[in-house]
Design a protein around this motif. Structure first.
Motif, PDB file in Angstrom:
ATOM      1  N   GLU A  31       0.823  -1.208   0.000  1.00 55.62           N
ATOM      2  CA  GLU A  31       0.000   0.000   0.000  1.00 55.62           C
ATOM      3  C   GLU A  31       0.856   1.257   0.000  1.00 55.62           C
ATOM      4  O   GLU A  31       0.528   2.253  -0.680  1.00 55.62           O
ATOM      5  CB  GLU A  31      -0.929  -0.016   1.212  1.00 55.62           C
ATOM      6  N   ASN A  32       1.954   1.251   0.733  1.00 56.15           N
ATOM      7  CA  ASN A  32       2.819   2.432   0.786  1.00 56.15           C
ATOM      8  C   ASN A  32       3.603   2.636  -0.505  1.00 56.15           C
ATOM      9  O   ASN A  32       3.807   3.768  -0.950  1.00 56.15           O
ATOM     10  CB  ASN A  32       3.785   2.312   1.960  1.00 56.15           C
ATOM     11  N   GLN A  33       4.053   1.545  -1.115  1.00 54.02           N
ATOM     12  CA  GLN A  33       4.930   1.653  -2.277  1.00 54.02           C
ATOM     13  C   GLN A  33       4.170   1.703  -3.591  1.00 54.02           C
ATOM     14  O   GLN A  33       4.576   2.418  -4.520  1.00 54.02           O
ATOM     15  CB  GLN A  33       5.914   0.472  -2.283  1.00 54.02           C
ATOM     16  N   TRP A  34       3.063   0.949  -3.704  1.00 52.41           N
ATOM     17  CA  TRP A  34       2.368   0.825  -4.980  1.00 52.41           C
ATOM     18  C   TRP A  34       0.927   1.331  -4.936  1.00 52.41           C
ATOM     19  O   TRP A  34       0.202   1.195  -5.924  1.00 52.41           O
ATOM     20  CB  TRP A  34       2.372  -0.633  -5.441  1.00 52.41           C
ATOM     21  N   ASN A  35       0.507   1.886  -3.803  1.00 49.36           N
ATOM     22  CA  ASN A  35      -0.832   2.482  -3.682  1.00 49.36           C
ATOM     23  C   ASN A  35      -1.946   1.498  -4.013  1.00 49.36           C
ATOM     24  O   ASN A  35      -2.945   1.847  -4.643  1.00 49.36           O
ATOM     25  CB  ASN A  35      -0.968   3.715  -4.589  1.00 49.36           C
ATOM     26  N   PHE A  36      -1.763   0.258  -3.564  1.00 44.96           N
ATOM     27  CA  PHE A  36      -2.808  -0.750  -3.758  1.00 44.96           C
ATOM     28  C   PHE A  36      -3.088  -1.378  -2.404  1.00 44.96           C
ATOM     29  O   PHE A  36      -2.257  -2.109  -1.868  1.00 44.96           O
ATOM     30  CB  PHE A  36      -2.371  -1.817  -4.764  1.00 44.96           C
ATOM     31  N   PRO A  37      -4.256  -1.139  -1.826  1.00 44.00           N
ATOM     32  CA  PRO A  37      -4.539  -1.634  -0.467  1.00 44.00           C
ATOM     33  C   PRO A  37      -4.885  -3.124  -0.454  1.00 44.00           C
ATOM     34  O   PRO A  37      -5.340  -3.690  -1.455  1.00 44.00           O
ATOM     35  CB  PRO A  37      -5.736  -0.784  -0.047  1.00 44.00           C
ATOM     36  N   SER A  38      -4.636  -3.734   0.694  1.00 49.13           N
ATOM     37  CA  SER A  38      -5.029  -5.123   0.958  1.00 49.13           C
ATOM     38  C   SER A  38      -4.427  -6.112  -0.028  1.00 49.13           C
ATOM     39  O   SER A  38      -5.047  -7.113  -0.389  1.00 49.13           O
ATOM     40  CB  SER A  38      -6.555  -5.261   0.946  1.00 49.13           C
ATOM     41  N   CYS A  39      -3.211  -5.868  -0.460  1.00 49.77           N
ATOM     42  CA  CYS A  39      -2.509  -6.778  -1.365  1.00 49.77           C
ATOM     43  C   CYS A  39      -1.485  -7.579  -0.558  1.00 49.77           C
ATOM     44  O   CYS A  39      -0.627  -6.998   0.118  1.00 49.77           O
ATOM     45  CB  CYS A  39      -1.821  -6.002  -2.485  1.00 49.77           C
ATOM     46  N   LEU A  40      -1.571  -8.890  -0.637  1.00 49.28           N
ATOM     47  CA  LEU A  40      -0.678  -9.758   0.126  1.00 49.28           C
ATOM     48  C   LEU A  40       0.582 -10.129  -0.641  1.00 49.28           C
ATOM     49  O   LEU A  40       1.684 -10.081  -0.106  1.00 49.28           O
ATOM     50  CB  LEU A  40      -1.425 -11.035   0.530  1.00 49.28           C
ATOM     51  N   ARG A  41       0.433 -10.520  -1.882  1.00 50.58           N
ATOM     52  CA  ARG A  41       1.551 -10.887  -2.748  1.00 50.58           C
ATOM     53  C   ARG A  41       1.112 -10.756  -4.199  1.00 50.58           C
ATOM     54  O   ARG A  41      -0.082 -10.689  -4.495  1.00 50.58           O
ATOM     55  CB  ARG A  41       2.012 -12.334  -2.511  1.00 50.58           C
ATOM     56  N   ALA A  42       2.088 -10.748  -5.104  1.00 56.93           N
ATOM     57  CA  ALA A  42       1.828 -10.816  -6.543  1.00 56.93           C
ATOM     58  C   ALA A  42       2.207 -12.203  -7.035  1.00 56.93           C
ATOM     59  O   ALA A  42       3.223 -12.770  -6.618  1.00 56.93           O
ATOM     60  CB  ALA A  42       2.622  -9.750  -7.291  1.00 56.93           C
ATOM     61  N   ILE A  43       1.397 -12.764  -7.922  1.00 55.94           N
ATOM     62  CA  ILE A  43       1.596 -14.125  -8.389  1.00 55.94           C
ATOM     63  C   ILE A  43       1.589 -14.156  -9.914  1.00 55.94           C
ATOM     64  O   ILE A  43       0.863 -13.407 -10.560  1.00 55.94           O
ATOM     65  CB  ILE A  43       0.491 -15.064  -7.837  1.00 55.94           C
ATOM     66  N   ASP A  44       2.452 -14.986 -10.478  1.00 57.10           N
ATOM     67  CA  ASP A  44       2.507 -15.140 -11.931  1.00 57.10           C
ATOM     68  C   ASP A  44       3.303 -16.402 -12.244  1.00 57.10           C
ATOM     69  O   ASP A  44       3.955 -16.986 -11.369  1.00 57.10           O
ATOM     70  CB  ASP A  44       3.161 -13.915 -12.581  1.00 57.10           C
ATOM     71  N   GLY A  45       3.271 -16.805 -13.506  1.00 53.90           N
ATOM     72  CA  GLY A  45       4.002 -17.979 -13.954  1.00 53.90           C
ATOM     73  C   GLY A  45       4.960 -17.624 -15.079  1.00 53.90           C
ATOM     74  O   GLY A  45       4.674 -16.765 -15.908  1.00 53.90           O
ATOM     75  N   LYS A  46       6.112 -18.295 -15.093  1.00 55.28           N
ATOM     76  CA  LYS A  46       7.099 -18.112 -16.154  1.00 55.28           C
ATOM     77  C   LYS A  46       7.327 -19.446 -16.848  1.00 55.28           C
ATOM     78  O   LYS A  46       7.598 -20.456 -16.194  1.00 55.28           O
ATOM     79  CB  LYS A  46       8.418 -17.588 -15.598  1.00 55.28           C
ATOM     80  N   HIS A  47       7.233 -19.450 -18.164  1.00 49.52           N
ATOM     81  CA  HIS A  47       7.446 -20.664 -18.949  1.00 49.52           C
ATOM     82  C   HIS A  47       8.927 -20.742 -19.332  1.00 49.52           C
ATOM     83  O   HIS A  47       9.442 -19.874 -20.050  1.00 49.52           O
ATOM     84  CB  HIS A  47       6.573 -20.648 -20.198  1.00 49.52           C
ATOM     85  N   VAL A  48       9.590 -21.763 -18.850  1.00 51.78           N
ATOM     86  CA  VAL A  48      11.025 -21.953 -19.069  1.00 51.78           C
ATOM     87  C   VAL A  48      11.219 -22.982 -20.174  1.00 51.78           C
ATOM     88  O   VAL A  48      10.676 -24.088 -20.115  1.00 51.78           O
ATOM     89  CB  VAL A  48      11.723 -22.412 -17.784  1.00 51.78           C
TER      90      VAL A  48
END
Length: 333
Positions: free
Chosen positions: A167-184
């Motif tokens: 919330e302090n750094q990216w101005n998005f409240p109630s965010c726990l983590r960011a999730i994504d997948g990378k295809h190797v």
């Protein structure tokens, strides 16, 4: 006596088979002499080896050590101290073992440059078979010793700490983590029916790396090895993270009241459009919207906060160079 020519032919064939089989087994049991016990190039390790190269790179703070191994000399020694006991080999009457610092060094160079094991054998002056065993031993030791470094928060306070940072750094409240997948990209050596599950729409064989990342660019959860044919949302649905989420083992914080609206707001993970919208998974609005519309502003804020996981994949790929046809996948069942 044999009654016909056919019987004689069968007897001759049987005798020849017995003689040839005996000769074959005798030759097979004989000890095969080596052409070389050790080539002259590998014997030159006694004069100058990779251990001497490490010492030369550490002598001055020129940055060449970190450029070569993708980590500082201090981090190298720290990692060596943690996994050294797992990769050390005993001396024998035949030869001395490869030093542990060289085992770790050849693995880091393999990760950093993506060079072939044949080329690395000329640099480190031991056979490519030995390099293959060194890489396998070091990887197992790193997983065994450092697996606790990637861990999920244990209580609500740890989850709330990261949520406040988002919330302090990216101005998005109630965010726990960011999730994504990378295809190797991998190199599939054995082509059969099951291997095509790793063949994706880009025309290459791939495995999926699913990661959960915090604001400090640190992994909190990693799931690897899923087939490249499956989307990121499908990988998440089959992951242990979703199982723990459904069973309530993650100990996520409860709803918070968003001021000044006074509405309850759930704590969520941020994903892209490949993930399904759910109680604890937030994704962007689908479609295009007009400028300064509420949906477009929301998508911008979400994408900016979710960009952390994209940056982590970029940093990882730039340091360890996930190049084409580098990772070998060999599946036999």
């Amino acid at each position: 006596m044999l009654e016909s020519n056919s019987d004689q032919e069968k007897a001759c064939a049987a005798a020849a088979y017995v003689l040839l089989s005996g000769d074959y087994l005798r030759k097979k049991m004989e000890k095969r002499n080596r052409r070389w016990w050790m080539t002259s190039l590998n014997e030159s390790r006694k004069r100058y080896s990779a251990t001497d190269m490490l010492s030369d790179l550490k002598q001055e703070p020129s940055g060449k050590f970190q450029n070569f191994f993708r980590m500082s000399a201090t981090d190298f020694e720290s990692l060596l101290g943690k996994i050294g006991k797992f990769i050390a080999k005993k001396s024998t009457n035949m030869r001395e073992p490869i030093p542990i610092q060289e085992r770790l060094a050849v693995t880091l160079i393999f990760f950093a440059t993506g060079d072939s094991q044949s080329s690395l054998s000329y640099l480190f002056k031991f056979s490519k078979q030995t390099i293959s065993r060194c890489i396998d031993d070091v990887c197992k030791a790193i997983i065994q010793e450092l697996k606790e470094e990637i861990k999920l928060p244990k209580n609500e306070d740890e989850w709330l700490c990261i949520a406040q940072q988002y919330e302090n750094q990216w101005n998005f409240p109630s965010c726990l983590r960011a999730i994504d997948g990378k295809h190797v990209v991998i190199q599939c050596q054995i082509i059969h029916l099951q291997s095509f599950f790793f063949f994706n729409y880009k025309g290459t064989f791939r495995v999926v790396l699913l990661a959960l990342v915090d604001t400090r660019y640190c992994f909190s959860f990693v799931d690897t090895g899923c087939q490249g044919r499956i989307s990121d949302g499908g990988v998440f649905n089959n992951s242990a993270l979703l199982t723990k989420l459904k069973m309530g083992q993650l100990k996520l914080p409860h709803e918070r009241k968003l001021q000044p609206l006074g509405k309850n707001l759930l704590y969520v993970f941020l994903g892209d459009s490949a993930f399904a919208l759910s109680r604890h998974m937030m994704k962007p609005y689908p479609g295009n919207f007009e400028k300064r519309s509420t949906q477009r502003i929301f998508n911008y804020r979400l994408s900016r906060a979710r960009r952390v996981v994209e940056n982590v994949f970029g940093i990882m790929a730039s340091v360890f160079e996930f190049s084409e046809n580098r990772w070998t996948y060999n599946r036999t069942n």
